[in-house]
Design a protein around this motif. Structure first.
Motif, PDB file in Angstrom:
ATOM      1  N   ALA A 139      83.025  27.371 -45.658  1.00 26.04           N
ATOM      2  CA  ALA A 139      81.612  27.029 -45.450  1.00 26.04           C
ATOM      3  C   ALA A 139      80.871  26.825 -46.761  1.00 26.04           C
ATOM      4  O   ALA A 139      79.745  26.349 -46.759  1.00 26.04           O
ATOM      5  CB  ALA A 139      80.924  28.126 -44.634  1.00 26.04           C
ATOM      6  N   GLY A 140      81.499  27.167 -47.879  1.00 26.35           N
ATOM      7  CA  GLY A 140      80.850  26.996 -49.168  1.00 26.35           C
ATOM      8  C   GLY A 140      81.775  27.359 -50.302  1.00 26.35           C
ATOM      9  O   GLY A 140      82.806  28.009 -50.107  1.00 26.35           O
ATOM     10  N   ASN A 141      81.409  26.914 -51.504  1.00 22.84           N
ATOM     11  CA  ASN A 141      82.140  27.232 -52.731  1.00 22.84           C
ATOM     12  C   ASN A 141      83.642  26.935 -52.598  1.00 22.84           C
ATOM     13  O   ASN A 141      84.023  25.959 -51.947  1.00 22.84           O
ATOM     14  CB  ASN A 141      81.873  28.687 -53.123  1.00 22.84           C
ATOM     15  N   SER A 142      84.492  27.750 -53.195  1.00 23.45           N
ATOM     16  CA  SER A 142      85.926  27.453 -53.215  1.00 23.45           C
ATOM     17  C   SER A 142      86.547  27.307 -51.829  1.00 23.45           C
ATOM     18  O   SER A 142      87.338  26.390 -51.602  1.00 23.45           O
ATOM     19  CB  SER A 142      86.674  28.516 -54.020  1.00 23.45           C
ATOM     20  N   PRO A 143      86.245  28.195 -50.853  1.00 26.72           N
ATOM     21  CA  PRO A 143      86.850  28.017 -49.528  1.00 26.72           C
ATOM     22  C   PRO A 143      86.565  26.661 -48.892  1.00 26.72           C
ATOM     23  O   PRO A 143      87.405  26.135 -48.167  1.00 26.72           O
ATOM     24  CB  PRO A 143      86.230  29.159 -48.713  1.00 26.72           C
ATOM     25  N   LEU A 144      85.404  26.078 -49.175  1.00 24.97           N
ATOM     26  CA  LEU A 144      85.106  24.757 -48.630  1.00 24.97           C
ATOM     27  C   LEU A 144      86.010  23.705 -49.261  1.00 24.97           C
ATOM     28  O   LEU A 144      86.491  22.793 -48.576  1.00 24.97           O
ATOM     29  CB  LEU A 144      83.635  24.414 -48.873  1.00 24.97           C
ATOM     30  N   ARG A 145      86.279  23.820 -50.553  1.00 26.90           N
ATOM     31  CA  ARG A 145      87.204  22.895 -51.220  1.00 26.90           C
ATOM     32  C   ARG A 145      88.615  23.066 -50.675  1.00 26.90           C
ATOM     33  O   ARG A 145      89.311  22.091 -50.397  1.00 26.90           O
ATOM     34  CB  ARG A 145      87.223  23.137 -52.735  1.00 26.90           C
ATOM     35  N   TRP A 146      89.038  24.324 -50.541  1.00 26.98           N
ATOM     36  CA  TRP A 146      90.389  24.585 -50.054  1.00 26.98           C
ATOM     37  C   TRP A 146      90.580  24.069 -48.630  1.00 26.98           C
ATOM     38  O   TRP A 146      91.667  23.613 -48.271  1.00 26.98           O
ATOM     39  CB  TRP A 146      90.689  26.080 -50.109  1.00 26.98           C
ATOM     40  N   ASP A 147      89.527  24.137 -47.838  1.00 25.38           N
ATOM     41  CA  ASP A 147      89.603  23.676 -46.452  1.00 25.38           C
ATOM     42  C   ASP A 147      89.896  22.187 -46.386  1.00 25.38           C
ATOM     43  O   ASP A 147      90.396  21.685 -45.372  1.00 25.38           O
ATOM     44  CB  ASP A 147      88.285  23.989 -45.740  1.00 25.38           C
ATOM     45  N   ARG A 148      89.623  21.491 -47.473  1.00 25.03           N
ATOM     46  CA  ARG A 148      89.917  20.058 -47.542  1.00 25.03           C
ATOM     47  C   ARG A 148      91.102  19.791 -48.473  1.00 25.03           C
ATOM     48  O   ARG A 148      91.279  18.694 -48.973  1.00 25.03           O
ATOM     49  CB  ARG A 148      88.666  19.301 -47.990  1.00 25.03           C
ATOM     50  N   TYR A 149      91.873  20.864 -48.710  1.00 26.32           N
ATOM     51  CA  TYR A 149      93.128  20.816 -49.471  1.00 26.32           C
ATOM     52  C   TYR A 149      92.919  20.558 -50.960  1.00 26.32           C
ATOM     53  O   TYR A 149      93.853  20.130 -51.655  1.00 26.32           O
ATOM     54  CB  TYR A 149      94.079  19.753 -48.904  1.00 26.32           C
ATOM     55  N   ASN A 150      91.733  20.824 -51.474  1.00 27.14           N
ATOM     56  CA  ASN A 150      91.459  20.625 -52.895  1.00 27.14           C
ATOM     57  C   ASN A 150      91.664  21.932 -53.656  1.00 27.14           C
ATOM     58  O   ASN A 150      90.948  22.918 -53.426  1.00 27.14           O
ATOM     59  CB  ASN A 150      90.017  20.149 -53.106  1.00 27.14           C
ATOM     60  N   THR A 151      92.628  21.965 -54.520  1.00 23.48           N
ATOM     61  CA  THR A 151      92.850  23.099 -55.412  1.00 23.48           C
ATOM     62  C   THR A 151      93.475  22.575 -56.690  1.00 23.48           C
ATOM     63  O   THR A 151      94.179  21.560 -56.688  1.00 23.48           O
ATOM     64  CB  THR A 151      93.747  24.169 -54.762  1.00 23.48           C
ATOM     65  N   ASP A 152      93.213  23.230 -57.805  1.00 24.14           N
ATOM     66  CA  ASP A 152      93.722  22.754 -59.084  1.00 24.14           C
ATOM     67  C   ASP A 152      93.960  23.922 -60.016  1.00 24.14           C
ATOM     68  O   ASP A 152      93.892  25.090 -59.619  1.00 24.14           O
ATOM     69  CB  ASP A 152      92.774  21.721 -59.716  1.00 24.14           C
ATOM     70  N   GLY A 153      94.236  23.610 -61.276  1.00 22.55           N
ATOM     71  CA  GLY A 153      94.579  24.634 -62.253  1.00 22.55           C
ATOM     72  C   GLY A 153      93.427  25.503 -62.701  1.00 22.55           C
ATOM     73  O   GLY A 153      93.641  26.451 -63.469  1.00 22.55           O
ATOM     74  N   ASP A 154      92.221  25.211 -62.245  1.00 18.67           N
ATOM     75  CA  ASP A 154      91.084  26.067 -62.561  1.00 18.67           C
ATOM     76  C   ASP A 154      90.880  27.152 -61.520  1.00 18.67           C
ATOM     77  O   ASP A 154      89.988  27.992 -61.660  1.00 18.67           O
ATOM     78  CB  ASP A 154      89.810  25.226 -62.691  1.00 18.67           C
ATOM     79  N   ASP A 155      91.675  27.125 -60.448  1.00 16.00           N
ATOM     80  CA  ASP A 155      91.613  28.169 -59.432  1.00 16.00           C
ATOM     81  C   ASP A 155      92.554  29.326 -59.788  1.00 16.00           C
ATOM     82  O   ASP A 155      93.600  29.113 -60.391  1.00 16.00           O
ATOM     83  CB  ASP A 155      92.042  27.611 -58.066  1.00 16.00           C
ATOM     84  N   PHE A 156      92.197  30.528 -59.398  1.00 17.58           N
ATOM     85  CA  PHE A 156      93.058  31.707 -59.371  1.00 17.58           C
ATOM     86  C   PHE A 156      93.423  32.275 -60.739  1.00 17.58           C
ATOM     87  O   PHE A 156      94.351  33.068 -60.849  1.00 17.58           O
ATOM     88  CB  PHE A 156      94.342  31.414 -58.577  1.00 17.58           C
ATOM     89  N   GLY A 157      92.696  31.894 -61.778  1.00 16.77           N
ATOM     90  CA  GLY A 157      92.953  32.484 -63.089  1.00 16.77           C
ATOM     91  C   GLY A 157      92.709  33.979 -63.102  1.00 16.77           C
ATOM     92  O   GLY A 157      93.453  34.745 -63.728  1.00 16.77           O
ATOM     93  N   ASN A 158      91.666  34.421 -62.420  1.00 18.22           N
ATOM     94  CA  ASN A 158      91.380  35.853 -62.382  1.00 18.22           C
ATOM     95  C   ASN A 158      92.406  36.621 -61.572  1.00 18.22           C
ATOM     96  O   ASN A 158      92.708  37.775 -61.867  1.00 18.22           O
ATOM     97  CB  ASN A 158      89.978  36.087 -61.818  1.00 18.22           C
ATOM     98  N   GLN A 159      92.934  35.997 -60.528  1.00 20.33           N
ATOM     99  CA  GLN A 159      93.981  36.658 -59.744  1.00 20.33           C
ATOM    100  C   GLN A 159      95.242  36.815 -60.595  1.00 20.33           C
ATOM    101  O   GLN A 159      95.870  37.877 -60.617  1.00 20.33           O
ATOM    102  CB  GLN A 159      94.276  35.851 -58.477  1.00 20.33           C
ATOM    103  N   TRP A 160      95.613  35.738 -61.284  1.00 20.65           N
ATOM    104  CA  TRP A 160      96.801  35.760 -62.148  1.00 20.65           C
ATOM    105  C   TRP A 160      96.698  36.875 -63.178  1.00 20.65           C
ATOM    106  O   TRP A 160      97.624  37.659 -63.371  1.00 20.65           O
ATOM    107  CB  TRP A 160      96.939  34.399 -62.822  1.00 20.65           C
ATOM    108  N   ARG A 161      95.549  36.934 -63.817  1.00 18.72           N
ATOM    109  CA  ARG A 161      95.421  37.871 -64.932  1.00 18.72           C
ATOM    110  C   ARG A 161      94.920  39.248 -64.502  1.00 18.72           C
ATOM    111  O   ARG A 161      95.558  40.268 -64.766  1.00 18.72           O
ATOM    112  CB  ARG A 161      94.459  37.289 -65.966  1.00 18.72           C
TER     113      ARG A 161
END
Length: 487
Positions: A76-98
């Motif tokens: 409904a907003g922010n990153s989940p809205l992008r992911w819902d349309r299959y948009n993800t890139d190398g700027d996602d999940f840096g905080n999870q990784w580290r």
């Protein structure tokens, strides 16, 4: 098990991860650039933060991503809205990784293992090896080839080599694989030492029998994960675990991390969906709601909130105006806890039953697929508070669900369909099963874009990690399958 509060644990590592990741902060440092050395303290201080770190890694951003992709929630907003349309890139999940994986859970497990001799703490080391394998397994399942054998060495390896996913799972002459790491951890639990965990073990309260069962059940999970590419190896591992007769068989043996109800101690799912400024980013998908309503699934009220007379959801990829926060359906108390207690379920009894049901059909391992399948549904429903009478009524009303029919592939599809429902709150596992098996059948999302209009089948490497470490391959996009994904 005695329940302890986790306020101090969160202050050690996990609350920082929650704050940063929910803020979608993009700052990231190489996993091995920083010293990555927790204070040299007893394992009783380090273990709880490590366990909570693994729980955060599973149930925080990776859970939100998987849940959206796999049609449990809708963006409904922010990153989940992008992911819902299959948009993800190398700027996602840096905080999870580290902040949740390498610089939190993994480095703490490593420190406990390294200090085993100093503190005469082989039991802590055994638990850490089991959970290190779980956490590395989750990481490689998301990103594929990752820093593994050369990781967590601080300034001694600021640009760690990348191990292949195959070597991470199976090992080679120079690399200890996940299966051997778990087995070594289980053996450590039988060693004598001066220190033994009690309430600092926020999973089992120091119950080593349950930890052994958890380790063996993790072997089952990882073996099935590679069953399409290494069927002989997978069968051998599962056969060995079944012969030991030591694995999770009851819901009170689940590998899960319990949180608290006080501010600063609540589960990440609760904080994100009920409290934080980003609580409006997701809601339940109409597709998941419909799946439960079509069979009158008795878990519905536990799994999904009902804000009024009706459930209120939207379809995945929806581009219109979503319902206001207070009027929409969200993940229910079964996932979040009434006041944030969770728990975060990493490996469950019903998950084990579904694993063995599939393995019996796919690999010919011991066990009655029908009985195991029925057990999986039953134990999931019991966990959600469904009475025996209502469970029986569900099976009676849904004969096409109750009985496995058709060829083995059709039966496996039935198994995964029900396993998928049972894993609500663990979007990572739901997404991983879908990638491995192709089930459940999922329609494309509305307004899908992404790389080629299809669901991502991996996470893209972190952009800043690629810049810092030339050992990472470039051009690995979210539509490139990982090693075990061959369907």
């Amino acid at each position: 098990m005695k329940h302890i509060r986790v306020n101090k644990i969160l202050s050690l590592c996990a609350i920082a991860a929650l704050v940063l990741s929910t803020a979608s902060c993009k700052k990231f440092l190489d996993v091995n650039e920083t010293p990555n050395n927790p204070l040299d303290v007893p394992p009783s201080v380090v273990l709880p933060g490590a366990l909570v770190g693994s729980a955060f890694a599973n149930s925080n951003e990776l859970n939100r991503f998987g849940s959206v992709l796999i049609d449990v929630t809708a963006g409904a907003g922010n990153s989940p809205l992008r992911w819902d349309r299959y948009n993800t890139d190398g700027d996602d999940f840096g905080n999870q990784w580290r902040l949740e994986i390498y610089d939190a859970a993994l480095i703490n497990y490593k420190k406990i293992i390294e200090n085993e001799g100093k503190y005469q703490s082989p039991i802590y080391s055994g638990i850490s090896k089991i959970m290190m394998a779980y956490t590395f397994g989750m990481t490689t399942d998301c990103w594929g080839d990752i820093p593994y054998s050369d990781a967590l060495r601080g300034n001694d390896a600021t640009q760690p080599k990348i191990d292949t996913q195959k070597d991470i799972y199976l090992g080679n002459a120079n690399v200890q694989g996940l299966f051997d790491l778990i087995k070594e951890g289980i053996k450590d639990l039988d060693k004598q030492g001066l220190l033994k965990p009690k309430t600092d073990d926020v999973v089992y309260g120091g119950d080593l029998t349950k930890w052994k069962k958890a380790g063996n059940t993790l072997l089952l999970k990882l073996a099935l994960q590679i069953s399409l590419v290494e069927p002989v190896k997978a069968k051998a591992i599962i056969d060995e675990v079944l012969a030991s007769d030591s694995y999770i068989k009851n819901n009170n043996e689940n590998l899960e991390v319990k949180f608290g109800a006080a501010v600063g101690s609540r589960s990440p799912v609760y904080e994100y969906t009920r409290i934080s400024a980003f609580r409006t980013d997701q809601l339940i998908s109409t597709r998941f709601l419909t799946r439960l309503q079509e069979t009158n699934d008795p878990r519905l009220t536990a799994f999904i909130t009902k804000p009024g007379a009706n459930y209120v959801t939207v379809d995945n990829g929806f581009a219109g105006t979503v319902p206001a926060f207070g009027t929409r359906s969200q993940l229910g108390d079964y996932v979040t806890g009434v006041n944030g207690e969770g728990p975060v379920r990493l490996v469950s009894n019903w998950q084990r039953a579904f694993i063995l049901a599939e393995a019996a059909l796919r690999l010919g391992t011991a066990g009655d697929p029908q009985a195991l399948y029925t057990e999986g549904i039953t134990e999931s429903m019991k966990s959600a508070g469904v009475s025996d009478a209502n469970i029986a009524a569900f099976f009676t009303a849904n004969p096409t669900i109750a009985t496995l029919t058709g060829n083995n592939e059709a039966k496996i599809k039935q198994i995964i369909n029900q396993k998928y429902i049972s894993l609500i709150g663990n979007g990572f596992e739901q997404w991983t099963d879908w990638r491995r098996t192709g089930y459940p059948d999922l329609l494309p999302h509305q307004n899908a874009v992404g790389i080629d209009g299809t669901r991502p089948v991996r996470l893209q490497y972190i952009s800043q990690e690629i810049q810092r470490n030339p050992n990472f391959k470039t051009g690995i996009l979210p539509n490139v399958k990982v090693w075990w994904d061959v369907n």
